[in-house]
Design a protein around this motif. Structure first.
Motif, short mmCIF file in Angstrom:
data_model
loop_
_atom_site.label_atom_id
_atom_site.label_comp_id
_atom_site.label_asym_id
_atom_site.label_seq_id
_atom_site.Cartn_x
_atom_site.Cartn_y
_atom_site.Cartn_z
N UNK A 197 0.83 -1.21 0.00
CA UNK A 197 0.00 0.00 0.00
C UNK A 197 0.87 1.26 0.00
N UNK A 198 1.95 1.23 0.78
CA UNK A 198 2.87 2.37 0.84
C UNK A 198 3.50 2.60 -0.54
N UNK A 199 3.85 1.51 -1.22
CA UNK A 199 4.42 1.62 -2.56
C UNK A 199 3.40 2.23 -3.52
N UNK A 200 2.17 1.78 -3.45
CA UNK A 200 1.12 2.29 -4.34
C UNK A 200 0.89 3.78 -4.11
N UNK A 201 0.81 4.19 -2.83
CA UNK A 201 0.61 5.61 -2.52
C UNK A 201 1.81 6.44 -3.00
N UNK A 202 3.00 5.93 -2.79
CA UNK A 202 4.21 6.64 -3.21
C UNK A 202 4.27 6.78 -4.73
N UNK A 203 3.89 5.72 -5.43
CA UNK A 203 3.89 5.75 -6.89
C UNK A 203 2.87 6.76 -7.40
N UNK A 204 1.71 6.80 -6.76
CA UNK A 204 0.68 7.78 -7.13
C UNK A 204 1.18 9.20 -6.88
N UNK A 205 1.80 9.42 -5.73
CA UNK A 205 2.32 10.74 -5.39
C UNK A 205 3.42 11.16 -6.36
N UNK B 163 3.62 10.37 -9.51
CA UNK B 163 2.95 10.81 -10.73
C UNK B 163 2.31 12.19 -10.55
N UNK B 164 1.73 12.42 -9.38
CA UNK B 164 1.12 13.73 -9.09
C UNK B 164 2.19 14.83 -9.10
N UNK B 165 3.33 14.53 -8.50
CA UNK B 165 4.43 15.51 -8.47
C UNK B 165 4.93 15.81 -9.88
N UNK B 166 4.99 14.79 -10.72
CA UNK B 166 5.44 15.00 -12.10
C UNK B 166 4.50 15.96 -12.82
N UNK B 167 3.21 15.79 -12.62
CA UNK B 167 2.23 16.69 -13.24
C UNK B 167 2.36 18.11 -12.68
N UNK B 168 2.53 18.19 -11.37
CA UNK B 168 2.67 19.49 -10.72
C UNK B 168 3.91 20.23 -11.23
N UNK B 169 5.00 19.49 -11.42
CA UNK B 169 6.23 20.08 -11.93
C UNK B 169 6.01 20.60 -13.35
N UNK B 170 5.33 19.82 -14.18
CA UNK B 170 5.04 20.25 -15.54
C UNK B 170 4.25 21.55 -15.55
N UNK C 186 11.91 22.26 -4.86
CA UNK C 186 11.41 21.48 -3.72
C UNK C 186 10.61 20.27 -4.19
N UNK C 187 9.81 20.45 -5.24
CA UNK C 187 9.04 19.33 -5.78
C UNK C 187 9.98 18.26 -6.34
N UNK C 188 11.04 18.69 -6.99
CA UNK C 188 12.01 17.72 -7.53
C UNK C 188 12.71 16.97 -6.41
N UNK C 189 13.04 17.68 -5.32
CA UNK C 189 13.65 17.02 -4.16
C UNK C 189 12.70 16.00 -3.57
N UNK C 190 11.42 16.34 -3.49
CA UNK C 190 10.42 15.40 -2.98
C UNK C 190 10.35 14.16 -3.86
N UNK C 191 10.40 14.37 -5.17
CA UNK C 191 10.39 13.23 -6.11
C UNK C 191 11.58 12.31 -5.87
#
Length: 141
Positions: A31-39, A41-48, A106-111
């Motif tokens: 579950x942690x992996x799934x949430x992290x993977x989703x986050x 992808x969300x960060x990638x969109x936010x960065x774009x 900061x978003x890139x560091x989070x990624x």
């Protein structure tokens, strides 16, 4: 402890159904992996989005440099467009660009941190489940 039965296709041939014990800790990690993977992808969109906004600000700054210094520039403040001296608007654009660049960093560091966590979870989960689990994301390729 739950038992997970999986049927794993391999090309056209199918492997036998394998019994795998899934502990509460394993399920938590999945579950942690799934949430992290989703986050991730969300960060990638936010960065774009932020990079596009940054590009727009850079173009606006370029236009301001070409504009006549004597004429006021129009700046959107909330829902209202207001006229300000060109110099003030240029400063405002530069400040916004700086803040946006810091936000993107900061978003890139989070990624990077999330990727490290996911890599560790992958190692752990593949060690236990081997080919019985697929943790690859289509966006990885």
């Amino acid at each position: 402890m739950a038992t997970l039965s999986v049927n794993i296709p391999s090309g056209t041939a199918t492997k036998d159904i394998q019994e795998v014990n899934v502990s509460h800790e394993d399920q938590t990690n999945i579950n942690k992996f799934a949430r992290g993977s989703l986050r991730l992808n969300e960060l990638a969109e936010e960065i774009k989005e932020k990079e596009k906004e940054l590009q727009n600000l850079e173009e606006a700054g370029d236009e301001l440099m070409l504009a006549d210094d004597d004429e006021p520039a129009v700046l959107k403040v909330g829902e209202v467009f207001m006229q300000f001296p060109n110099e003030e608007v240029q400063e405002s654009v530069e400040e916004a660009k700086t803040a946006l660049k810091e936000g993107v960093d900061k978003l890139r560091e989070s990624r990077v941190e999330i990727k490290k966590t996911l890599a560790a979870l992958k190692v752990q989960l593949y060690a236990k489940f081997g080919d019985n689990i697929n943790l690859e994301d289509e966006s990885d390729s």
